[in-house]
Design an enzyme around this catalytic site. Structure first.
Site, mmCIF file in Angstrom:
data_model
loop_
_atom_site.group_PDB
_atom_site.id
_atom_site.type_symbol
_atom_site.label_atom_id
_atom_site.label_comp_id
_atom_site.label_asym_id
_atom_site.label_seq_id
_atom_site.Cartn_x
_atom_site.Cartn_y
_atom_site.Cartn_z
ATOM 1 N N TYR A 149 27.133 13.591 14.527
ATOM 2 C CA TYR A 149 26.817 13.206 15.916
ATOM 3 C C TYR A 149 25.321 13.373 16.156
ATOM 4 C CZ TYR A 149 26.461 13.788 20.999
ATOM 5 O OH TYR A 149 26.086 13.694 22.323
HETATM 6 N N1 LIG Z 1 29.320 14.805 28.910
HETATM 7 C C1 LIG Z 1 28.262 15.572 28.598
HETATM 8 O O1 LIG Z 1 28.175 16.748 29.004
HETATM 9 C C2 LIG Z 1 27.155 15.009 27.757
HETATM 10 C C3 LIG Z 1 27.068 13.639 27.516
HETATM 11 N N2 LIG Z 1 26.040 13.162 26.753
HETATM 12 C C4 LIG Z 1 25.935 11.709 26.517
HETATM 13 O O2 LIG Z 1 26.030 11.023 27.772
HETATM 14 C C5 LIG Z 1 26.795 9.807 27.612
HETATM 15 C C6 LIG Z 1 27.980 9.831 28.559
HETATM 16 O O3 LIG Z 1 28.731 11.011 28.301
HETATM 17 P P1 LIG Z 1 30.321 11.020 28.596
HETATM 18 O O4 LIG Z 1 30.599 10.294 29.870
HETATM 19 O O5 LIG Z 1 30.805 12.414 28.426
HETATM 20 O O6 LIG Z 1 30.811 10.116 27.397
HETATM 21 P P2 LIG Z 1 32.284 9.807 26.819
HETATM 22 O O7 LIG Z 1 32.610 10.791 25.750
HETATM 23 O O8 LIG Z 1 33.221 9.606 27.954
HETATM 24 O O9 LIG Z 1 31.970 8.402 26.111
HETATM 25 C C7 LIG Z 1 31.590 7.313 26.897
HETATM 26 C C8 LIG Z 1 32.464 6.153 26.565
HETATM 27 O O10 LIG Z 1 32.043 5.545 25.343
HETATM 28 C C9 LIG Z 1 33.076 4.633 25.018
HETATM 29 N N3 LIG Z 1 33.215 4.453 23.569
HETATM 30 C C10 LIG Z 1 33.544 5.380 22.658
HETATM 31 N N4 LIG Z 1 33.662 4.808 21.443
HETATM 32 C C11 LIG Z 1 33.407 3.484 21.603
HETATM 33 C C12 LIG Z 1 33.396 2.357 20.745
HETATM 34 N N5 LIG Z 1 33.706 2.462 19.456
HETATM 35 N N6 LIG Z 1 33.090 1.155 21.269
HETATM 36 C C13 LIG Z 1 32.809 1.015 22.583
HETATM 37 N N7 LIG Z 1 32.803 2.044 23.458
HETATM 38 C C14 LIG Z 1 33.111 3.251 22.964
HETATM 39 C C15 LIG Z 1 34.369 5.179 25.624
HETATM 40 O O11 LIG Z 1 34.842 4.257 26.597
HETATM 41 P P3 LIG Z 1 36.337 3.647 26.561
HETATM 42 O O12 LIG Z 1 37.250 4.723 26.019
HETATM 43 O O13 LIG Z 1 36.598 3.305 28.002
HETATM 44 O O14 LIG Z 1 36.254 2.473 25.648
HETATM 45 C C16 LIG Z 1 33.903 6.456 26.319
HETATM 46 O O15 LIG Z 1 34.560 6.721 27.530
HETATM 47 C C17 LIG Z 1 27.179 9.758 26.125
HETATM 48 O O16 LIG Z 1 26.267 8.953 25.413
HETATM 49 C C18 LIG Z 1 27.080 11.207 25.679
HETATM 50 O O17 LIG Z 1 26.819 11.333 24.283
HETATM 51 C C19 LIG Z 1 25.101 13.989 26.160
HETATM 52 C C20 LIG Z 1 25.176 15.340 26.355
HETATM 53 C C21 LIG Z 1 26.173 15.945 27.197
HETATM 54 N N1 LIG Z 2 30.154 11.165 23.981
HETATM 55 C C1 LIG Z 2 30.051 12.440 24.379
HETATM 56 N N2 LIG Z 2 28.994 13.175 23.983
HETATM 57 C C2 LIG Z 2 28.931 14.483 24.371
HETATM 58 C C3 LIG Z 2 29.900 15.044 25.188
HETATM 59 C C4 LIG Z 2 30.995 14.232 25.604
HETATM 60 O O1 LIG Z 2 31.890 14.682 26.334
HETATM 61 N N3 LIG Z 2 31.022 12.946 25.177
HETATM 62 N N4 LIG Z 2 29.830 16.354 25.586
HETATM 63 C C5 LIG Z 2 28.848 17.151 25.153
HETATM 64 C C6 LIG Z 2 28.877 18.603 25.576
HETATM 65 O O2 LIG Z 2 28.908 18.691 26.983
HETATM 66 C C7 LIG Z 2 27.704 19.434 25.103
HETATM 67 O O3 LIG Z 2 26.526 18.890 25.624
HETATM 68 C C8 LIG Z 2 27.806 20.862 25.623
HETATM 69 O O4 LIG Z 2 28.844 21.533 25.021
HETATM 70 C C9 LIG Z 2 27.775 16.658 24.245
HETATM 71 N N5 LIG Z 2 27.898 15.245 23.964
#
Ligand SMILES: NC(=O)C1=CN([C@@H]2O[C@H](COP(=O)(O)OP(=O)(O)OC[C@H]3O[C@@H](n4cnc5c(N)ncnc54)[C@H](OP(=O)(O)O)[C@@H]3O)[C@@H](O)[C@H]2O)C=CC1
Ligand SMILES: Nc1nc2c(c(=O)[nH]1)N=C([C@H](O)[C@@H](O)CO)CN2
Length: 237
Positions: A149
């Site tokens: 990742y």
């Molecule tokens: N949540 C957090 O605390 C953190 C988030 N981030 C980043 O912020 C962004 C948003 O986070 P978050 O809302 O938690 O993200 P999610 O884990 O919910 O991922 C976002 C969406 O990406 C889509 N996705 C996954 N795989 C695929 C694929 N193969 N093709 C197309 N779409 C795909 C899914 O949508 P669906 O299932 O509807 O297709 C999923 O809901 C991400 O880039 C994440 O890495 C970074 C650090 C912390």
């Molecule tokens: N695609 C995603 N990326 C990440 C997620 C997630 O939920 N979906 N969550 C994290 C964590 O919150 C991390 O930042 C703290 O434990 C990181 N990336």
């Protein structure tokens, strides 16, 4: 309300958010709709409970064909893009080895690369245009528990600088590097406590801080090729 450009008969009004049907992407989509933008979101499967204002495109970026089908359909729709937000992501650990790394490469790198390369024509010449990549603070020092990742998110940050150089001055390209924004339902109390303790501010801020960061980058005409930390001061601990 969005700022309309003078002398642009049809100012760009559409924002594409990949992975915008859930969590952070969906929150940002709803905020943009409230601010007067047209929103296209992608998701892999139809979802019934989405707000009617959102235009939904089914897209699975796990294969090259899936990415290209999405790009071709987007070109057929030919929206007047104001911004592309690459939010789609898989957060997989390394238990599945190369399979997980490959899946995350496709979503975090190959899809943004091809979409940026092939869809730059959908931005309106002379109008403000932004590409924003959602990275991760973990790229700052690596991750023992999410090696694949972290590697692919690091690659996405590299794409940020290269596309910023390639698309300037027509398009600004920036990244946001969040740390904990919002937990997942399955995160237990111990995990949550440990995650909160990793930052100086010690909070789960929720998705609006990502929306605020996106708007900051979109509304500032003099930032490109940058990566905005959004980490509650994790680098201080
Ligand atoms: N949540 C957090 O605390 C953190 C988030 N981030 C980043 O912020 C962004 C948003 O986070 P978050 O809302 O938690 O993200 P999610 O884990 O919910 O991922 C976002 C969406 O990406 C889509 N996705 C996954 N795989 C695929 C694929 N193969 N093709 C197309 N779409 C795909 C899914 O949508 P669906 O299932 O509807 O297709 C999923 O809901 C991400 O880039 C994440 O890495 C970074 C650090 C912390
Ligand atoms: N695609 C995603 N990326 C990440 C997620 C997630 O939920 N979906 N969550 C994290 C964590 O919150 C991390 O930042 C703290 O434990 C990181 N990336």
């Amino acid at each position: 309300m969005q700022s309309r450009l003078p002398n642009t008969p049809q100012a760009p009004d559409t924002i594409l958010i990949t992975g915008g049907a859930r969590r952070i992407g969906l929150h940002c989509a709803e905020r943009f709709v409230a601010d007067g933008y047209r929103i296209i979101i992608t998701c892999r499967q139809p979802r019934s409970a989405l707000p009617e204002a959102l235009e939904v495109m089914l897209a699975d970026f796990s294969t090259a064909d899936g990415i290209q089908r999405f790009i071709d359909e987007l070109q057929d729709r030919a929206p007047r893009l104001r911004a592309i937000i690459h939010n789609a992501s898989l957060w997989l650990d390394d238990s599945e080895g190369a399979s997980a790394l490959q899946q995350m490469f496709m979503v975090h790198m190959q899809a943004p690369y091809l979409i940026n390369q092939q869809c730059r024509n959908l931005f309106v010449p002379g109008a403000a245009a932004d590409i924003i990549h959602l990275g991760d603070d973990v790229t700052r020092k690596g991750s023992a528990r999410h090696i694949g990742y972290c590697a692919t998110k690091t690659g996405l940050e590299g794409l940020t600088r290269s596309f910023a150089a390639s698309l300037a001055p027509a398009v600004k390209v920036n990244a946001i590097a969040p740390a904990l924004i919002m937990f997942n339902p399955e995160d237990d109390a111990d995990y949550r406590a440990r995650a909160l303790s990793k930052s100086a501010l010690g909070i789960e801020p929720g998705p609006d801080v990502v929306y605020q960061s996106i708007r900051f980058l979109m509304d500032n005409p003099y930032i490109t090729g940058s990566c905005l930390p959004l980490n509650g001061g994790r680098h201080l601990k």
